[in-house]
Enzyme design. Structure first.
Site, PDB file in Angstrom:
ATOM      1  N   SER A 129      19.454  74.390  75.341  1.00  0.00           N
ATOM      2  CA  SER A 129      19.539  72.932  75.446  1.00  0.00           C
ATOM      3  C   SER A 129      18.344  72.255  74.795  1.00  0.00           C
ATOM      4  CB  SER A 129      19.624  72.490  76.912  1.00  0.00           C
ATOM      5  OG  SER A 129      19.652  71.076  77.004  1.00  0.00           O
ATOM      6  N   SER A 130      18.627  71.265  73.955  1.00  0.00           N
ATOM      7  CA  SER A 130      17.563  70.442  73.375  1.00  0.00           C
ATOM      8  C   SER A 130      16.948  69.531  74.425  1.00  0.00           C
ATOM      9  CB  SER A 130      18.119  69.595  72.230  1.00  0.00           C
ATOM     10  OG  SER A 130      19.047  68.629  72.715  1.00  0.00           O
ATOM     11  N   GLU A 140      28.688  68.025  71.230  1.00  0.00           N
ATOM     12  CA  GLU A 140      29.495  67.269  72.187  1.00  0.00           C
ATOM     13  C   GLU A 140      30.817  66.799  71.584  1.00  0.00           C
ATOM     14  OE1 GLU A 140      26.133  64.271  71.135  1.00  0.00           O
ATOM     15  OE2 GLU A 140      26.474  66.422  70.945  1.00  0.00           O
TER      16      GLU A 140
END
Length: 453
Positions: free
Chosen positions: A176-177, A321
């Site tokens: 995850s960023s 996303e």
């Protein structure tokens, strides 16, 4: 005339079929990613500020409530303008409900570390399996108290000492960023700033989201240095208060633009920014590769479907996303398609790769789950139940397919409220506009025929 439909915000939802090509203008609410970053930065800033066009949705309500627990005053009584007043010092104890919001789970703990109390973080059952270990490891390395010490996700307790020394950190941001963004947002308030290096098995996903974080920090006078790949340095210092207007949510635009593509119609989204760090802006390139006509005009972004859809091989690593909506288009494309570079979305609201393969195949698609994506072979789809897994992006995919596949029934449409309150009403309005457009066109054709005769 539009086929009758159920515009419900909870329970099973029969996805409406488009009786004609979709022609509509869809005005979207503000960006969730920008809204929650703006709220965090306003809470950390050196004075009061205002946020205009902030997204009203579950994720942003959870963020406002979380910041209030930490002593931030937020007046959101005016829906159009939120007034945020940061505390002189973060303090207090309480419980923060993260729901299923990754930004709350990962942006708020680095701020809570500045408190002089104990804060408990909880969330939805599905949130408890979302990865947080690398962020919690980083906070532990910074001297923040955690209970349990070996916590890798929700729930956990965090105890601050009133300040954080900061300094160098090694973070594995492969999953995850948001780990990087969360630490960057709070880093300027740490005594020595923060110096983050990513070390992991794979590259950091969704880098445009980190770019967005950096841009918003720099707009507020924070010095961010990018001295080497996978290294981010934030100097200590004040975060200047800034009034902002939030841009439309470009990721939430995806299902509406896809509606124009899948029905061979045309959809316009007003106020599309000419320059943006939102990953959702990649939808322009993606729909072009499917063969659609994509134009940025004074009226907004205009997407027009072209027959037939073209096969694609897409790396969505930086805009993951968008995967569910893109997968819906790929499932009905008459040529083989592939989506890759998105292994990390197995840790999103649900394992999106497994969920998409399962639900699309149950509708007759030929989808193969791969280690980092999905591959598609042409098939004719049929109606059936479509599980959303409490995931708003899955619901978007099901709604898009339902436009041309009769009998698609989503188990729950209310999950779309995570980032867009009233999704089904906006979807219905899009189809009502299309019916009016079709009626107007038929009337114009009849008049033209009368004149010819």
């Amino acid at each position: 005339m539009v086929i009758p439909r159920r515009a419900l915000e909870s329970g099973p939802w029969a996805a409406p079929v488009a009786a004609e090509p979709v022609h509509a203008t869809v005005r979207l609410p503000g960006s969730k990613s920008e809204t929650n970053r703006a709220l965090v930065l306003a809470a950390l800033s050196d004075g009061p500020s205002q946020i205009r066009n902030g997204l009203e949705a579950r994720d942003t309500r959870l963020m406002r409530d979380a910041l209030r627990v930490l002593g931030v005053t937020i007046d959101d009584s005016d829906a159009g303008v939120w007034r945020v007043t940061p505390p002189a010092r973060f303090s207090g104890s309480g419980t923060i409900d993260c729901g299923l919001a990754g930004t709350v789970m990962r942006f708020v703990p680095p701020i809570a570390a500045l408190t002089d109390g104990t804060v408990e973080f909880t969330g939805d059952a599905a949130a408890e399996v979302r990865p947080m270990g690398p962020l919690l490891d980083a906070l532990y390395d910074l001297g923040v108290g955690l209970d349990p010490v070996q916590a890798t996700g929700l729930p956990f307790r965090l105890t601050g000492t009133g300040e954080v020394a900061g300094g160098p950190l090694i973070v594995d941001a492969s999953t995850s960023s948001q780990y990087i963004s969360g630490l960057l947002l709070a880093g300027a308030r740490y005594r020595n700033g923060i110096d983050i290096r990513h070390r992991g098995a794979t590259t950091v996903p969704s880098r445009p989201n980190i770019d967005m974080t950096i841009s918003m920090l720099r707009e507020r006078g924070v010095h961010v240095e990018l001295s080497a790949p996978d290294r981010w340095i934030v100097a200590p210092g004040p975060i200047r208060a800034k009034d902002v207007t939030i841009a439309p949510d470009l990721s939430n635009a995806a299902p509406f633009l896809a509606a124009g593509v899948i029905t061979m119609g045309s959809v316009t989204v007003p106020d599309w920014p000419t320059v943006t760090d939102q990953p959702g802006d990649h939808i322009r390139r993606i729909l072009t590769e499917f063969g659609s006509r994509v134009e940025l005009t004074p009226a907004g972004l205009v997407v027009t479907g072209q027959y037939p859809l073209q096969g694609v091989d897409l790396d969505l690593h930086d805009c993951s996303e968008l995967t569910p909506v893109v997968a819906a288009l790929a499932a009905i494309t008459p040529e083989p398609c592939r989506i890759r570079g998105v292994a990390h979305i197995r840790g999103h609201e649900t394992d999106r790769l497994k969920a998409l393969a399962t639900e699309l195949n149950q509708l007759g698609a030929h989808v193969r789950e791969e280690s980092d994506g999905l591959s598609f072979r042409p098939r004719v789809l049929h109606g059936g139940d479509f599980a959303t897994y409490a995931d708003h992006r899955m619901a978007h995919a099901g709604a898009v397919l339902g436009l041309i596949v009769d009998g698609v029934v989503l188990d729950d449409i209310s999950c779309t409220s995570k980032t867009m309150t009233g999704f089904s009403a906006l979807w219905d309005d899009m189809l009502d506009q299309s019916a009016e457009y079709a009626f107007g066109q038929s009337g114009a054709d009849a008049q033209a025929q009368g004149q010819d005769s």
